[in-house]
Every structure is written in structure tokens, then in C-alpha cells.
Design an enzyme around this catalytic site. Sequence first.
Site, PDB file in Angstrom:
ATOM      1  N   THR A 186      33.495  43.460  29.431  1.00 28.50           N
ATOM      2  CA  THR A 186      32.100  43.632  29.854  1.00 28.50           C
ATOM      3  C   THR A 186      31.272  42.414  29.471  1.00 28.50           C
ATOM      4  O   THR A 186      31.564  41.754  28.471  1.00 28.50           O
ATOM      5  CB  THR A 186      31.469  44.902  29.242  1.00 28.50           C
ATOM      6  OG1 THR A 186      30.129  45.020  29.720  1.00 28.50           O
ATOM      7  CG2 THR A 186      31.448  44.871  27.726  1.00 28.50           C
TER       8      THR A 186
ATOM      9  N   ASP B 156      32.553  51.118  33.767  1.00 30.24           N
ATOM     10  CA  ASP B 156      31.626  51.032  34.892  1.00 30.24           C
ATOM     11  C   ASP B 156      30.752  52.271  34.839  1.00 30.24           C
ATOM     12  O   ASP B 156      31.253  53.388  34.731  1.00 30.24           O
ATOM     13  CB  ASP B 156      32.329  50.921  36.241  1.00 30.24           C
ATOM     14  CG  ASP B 156      31.372  50.348  37.280  1.00 30.24           C
ATOM     15  OD1 ASP B 156      30.979  49.175  37.133  1.00 30.24           O
ATOM     16  OD2 ASP B 156      30.986  51.071  38.217  1.00 30.24           O
TER      17      ASP B 156
ATOM     18  N   PHE C 275      19.485  50.458  25.910  1.00 32.28           N
ATOM     19  CA  PHE C 275      19.357  49.388  26.894  1.00 32.28           C
ATOM     20  C   PHE C 275      19.172  50.022  28.275  1.00 32.28           C
ATOM     21  O   PHE C 275      19.174  51.260  28.412  1.00 32.28           O
ATOM     22  CB  PHE C 275      20.592  48.461  26.876  1.00 32.28           C
ATOM     23  CG  PHE C 275      21.869  49.117  27.361  1.00 32.28           C
ATOM     24  CD1 PHE C 275      22.621  49.910  26.513  1.00 32.28           C
ATOM     25  CD2 PHE C 275      22.308  48.949  28.674  1.00 32.28           C
ATOM     26  CE1 PHE C 275      23.792  50.513  26.960  1.00 32.28           C
ATOM     27  CE2 PHE C 275      23.485  49.543  29.128  1.00 32.28           C
ATOM     28  CZ  PHE C 275      24.231  50.341  28.260  1.00 32.28           C
ATOM     29  N   GLY C 276      19.021  49.178  29.272  1.00 33.32           N
ATOM     30  CA  GLY C 276      18.984  49.634  30.663  1.00 33.32           C
ATOM     31  C   GLY C 276      17.906  50.683  30.923  1.00 33.32           C
ATOM     32  O   GLY C 276      16.734  50.511  30.570  1.00 33.32           O
TER      33      GLY C 276
ATOM     34  N   LYS D 108      22.758  58.460  20.038  1.00 32.06           N
ATOM     35  CA  LYS D 108      23.045  58.262  21.475  1.00 32.06           C
ATOM     36  C   LYS D 108      24.545  58.398  21.730  1.00 32.06           C
ATOM     37  O   LYS D 108      24.958  59.105  22.651  1.00 32.06           O
ATOM     38  CB  LYS D 108      22.536  56.889  21.950  1.00 32.06           C
ATOM     39  CG  LYS D 108      22.875  56.655  23.420  1.00 32.06           C
ATOM     40  CD  LYS D 108      22.412  55.321  23.981  1.00 32.06           C
ATOM     41  CE  LYS D 108      22.975  55.144  25.399  1.00 32.06           C
ATOM     42  NZ  LYS D 108      22.682  53.834  25.990  1.00 32.06           N
TER      43      LYS D 108
HETATM   44  P1  ITT Z   1      29.672  44.784  33.156  1.00 33.79           P
HETATM   45  O1  ITT Z   1      30.040  45.062  34.586  1.00 33.79           O
HETATM   46  O2  ITT Z   1      29.909  43.369  32.741  1.00 33.79           O
HETATM   47  O3  ITT Z   1      30.267  45.772  32.187  1.00 33.79           O
HETATM   48  P2  ITT Z   1      27.009  45.620  34.054  1.00 33.79           P
HETATM   49  O4  ITT Z   1      25.663  45.700  33.396  1.00 33.79           O
HETATM   50  O5  ITT Z   1      27.080  44.858  35.365  1.00 33.79           O
HETATM   51  O6  ITT Z   1      28.054  44.995  33.003  1.00 33.79           O
HETATM   52  P3  ITT Z   1      27.754  48.052  35.462  1.00 33.79           P
HETATM   53  O7  ITT Z   1      28.112  47.327  36.706  1.00 33.79           O
HETATM   54  O8  ITT Z   1      28.659  49.149  34.961  1.00 33.79           O
HETATM   55  O9  ITT Z   1      27.583  47.061  34.206  1.00 33.79           O
HETATM   56  O10 ITT Z   1      26.276  48.615  35.640  1.00 33.79           O
HETATM   57  C1  ITT Z   1      25.818  49.662  34.868  1.00 33.79           C
HETATM   58  C2  ITT Z   1      24.295  49.641  34.837  1.00 33.79           C
HETATM   59  O11 ITT Z   1      23.870  51.025  34.675  1.00 33.79           O
HETATM   60  C3  ITT Z   1      23.764  48.890  33.617  1.00 33.79           C
HETATM   61  O12 ITT Z   1      23.461  47.561  33.910  1.00 33.79           O
HETATM   62  C4  ITT Z   1      22.511  49.689  33.261  1.00 33.79           C
HETATM   63  O13 ITT Z   1      21.443  49.264  34.062  1.00 33.79           O
HETATM   64  C5  ITT Z   1      22.908  51.110  33.680  1.00 33.79           C
HETATM   65  N1  ITT Z   1      23.460  51.836  32.506  1.00 33.79           N
HETATM   66  C6  ITT Z   1      24.769  52.132  32.249  1.00 33.79           C
HETATM   67  N2  ITT Z   1      24.901  52.772  31.074  1.00 33.79           N
HETATM   68  C7  ITT Z   1      23.653  52.885  30.574  1.00 33.79           C
HETATM   69  C8  ITT Z   1      23.137  53.422  29.384  1.00 33.79           C
HETATM   70  O14 ITT Z   1      23.929  53.946  28.446  1.00 33.79           O
HETATM   71  N3  ITT Z   1      21.824  53.381  29.189  1.00 33.79           N
HETATM   72  C9  ITT Z   1      20.992  52.836  30.113  1.00 33.79           C
HETATM   73  N4  ITT Z   1      21.398  52.267  31.252  1.00 33.79           N
HETATM   74  C10 ITT Z   1      22.725  52.288  31.494  1.00 33.79           C
END
Ligand code: ITT
Length: 194
Positions: free
Chosen positions: A8, A69, A149-150, A171
Site C-alpha cells: 500500500t 482494497d 484518515f480518509g 477503531k
Molecule cells: P493503496 O491502493 O496504495 O493501498 P489507496 O488510498 O489508493 O491506497 P484504495 O484504492 O483501497 O487505497 O482506496 C481506498 C480509499 O477509501 C482510501 O483512499 C480512503 O479514501 C477510503 N478509505 C478506506 N478505508 C478507510 C478508512 O478506514 N477510513 C477512512 N477512509 C477509508
Amino acid sequence: MNELVFATTNRGKLVELEGLVGARLSVRSLKDFPSLGEIAETADTFEGNAALKAVAVAAATGRWALADDSGLEVDALGGRPGVWSARYAPTDAERIAKLLSELEGVPAEARSARFVCALCLASPAGATVFRRGTCEGRIGVTPRGEHGFGYDPIFVLPSGHTLAELTHEQKSGLSHRGQAFRAMQPALERLLPR
Ligand code: ITT
């Protein structure tokens, strides 16, 4: 000690996965393999994209790799952004603002959503093991909390707290990623004996 590479580039995921593994395994991340290029996430399922990442990183490094993912499924949006959660807008703040604006005027009872996490463990030879975890909640109206995050600041749990108001341990105890990881644990122990 066996090595596991976390496939990741998302720092928030890496911190959570490192916390879950603890001291059992020697964990490397993509930072330790800077020559690996970006892996295109061309599948339309969480499991498909997790496999693309894990298999590519295991083959390139010659080590077992674990990929996550994940994304947010919002019922009022027909499951969007789903596998497109990272690509929904350029930054976390913009993703949150866009989602809140798409849901403007939608009442609390119609704002149900879930986080989904598909984990794929891949061997250097290309064998794969999958586990999935989900976390149910709803999308709030204003962001709250400083952790995580996110989309965490707008994801409201049945307790009324957002995921961003929980400590890292709290969490992981209930999140989609924590659940998927705990389901993967027996496979990790079996396939990667100390
Ligand atoms: P990698 O592919 O390198 O692992 P990425 O950020 O591109 O990183 P994904 O394609 O799996 O990862 O996208 C998942 C998105 O969903 C992530 O960027 C967040 O915006 C959201 N997300 C996933 N898990 C989360 C969490 O636990 N809390 C908040 N947002 C989350």
C-alpha cells in the site's frame, strides 16, 4: 523471522496494518522497494483490486505480500463511491466536501453507509488468500474528530461517534480493516510460520 510486505502507498492504512500485526512478523512497506512502479487498479471489485496489488508486489519482491482494497458504499448513492473511493476527488478534504454536497438534504435515516475492506495475501508464486470485513454506519452532516484518515470524520457509528473520534485501537477493534485482518490472522500464522 518471516517478512511480509504491505502493498500500500496509503499511510493511514499502513499505520493501522502495522498496529494489527504487532511484533509477530517483520513488516516491510513499499517504501522499502522504491523501484516498484504504480499498480493500476483496473478491477471493478475490492477483491479484484486487492489481488492486483498483492500479486504484483509479491512477484516483484519475492516475498509474501498483503494488499488492502477498501472503500465507502453509500446506499443513497447506489453504493458509490465504492471501489472508486480514492479516486472520487483529489484530496481527503475534497472527497469529504463532495460527498457531503451529494448528500445535501438527504435525511439521517437515508444516509446509511458501510466501509468495506478486502485483504489479499499473495505468495511469491502467485497463490492468494482473501478475507473481507465491513463496518456499518451512516454519513454525518459535518466532519468531527482528528484521528484516522480518509472519510473517517464523516462516518458515524451506531454509538454516535465518528471513526475519527476513536483512538487507533478503538477503531481497529471494530473497523472493516480490523475485522478483515483478524479473519486473515489464521492464514498468516499457517502460511508464515515463525
Ligand atoms: P493503496 O491502493 O496504495 O493501498 P489507496 O488510498 O489508493 O491506497 P484504495 O484504492 O483501497 O487505497 O482506496 C481506498 C480509499 O477509501 C482510501 O483512499 C480512503 O479514501 C477510503 N478509505 C478506506 N478505508 C478507510 C478508512 O478506514 N477510513 C477512512 N477512509 C477509508
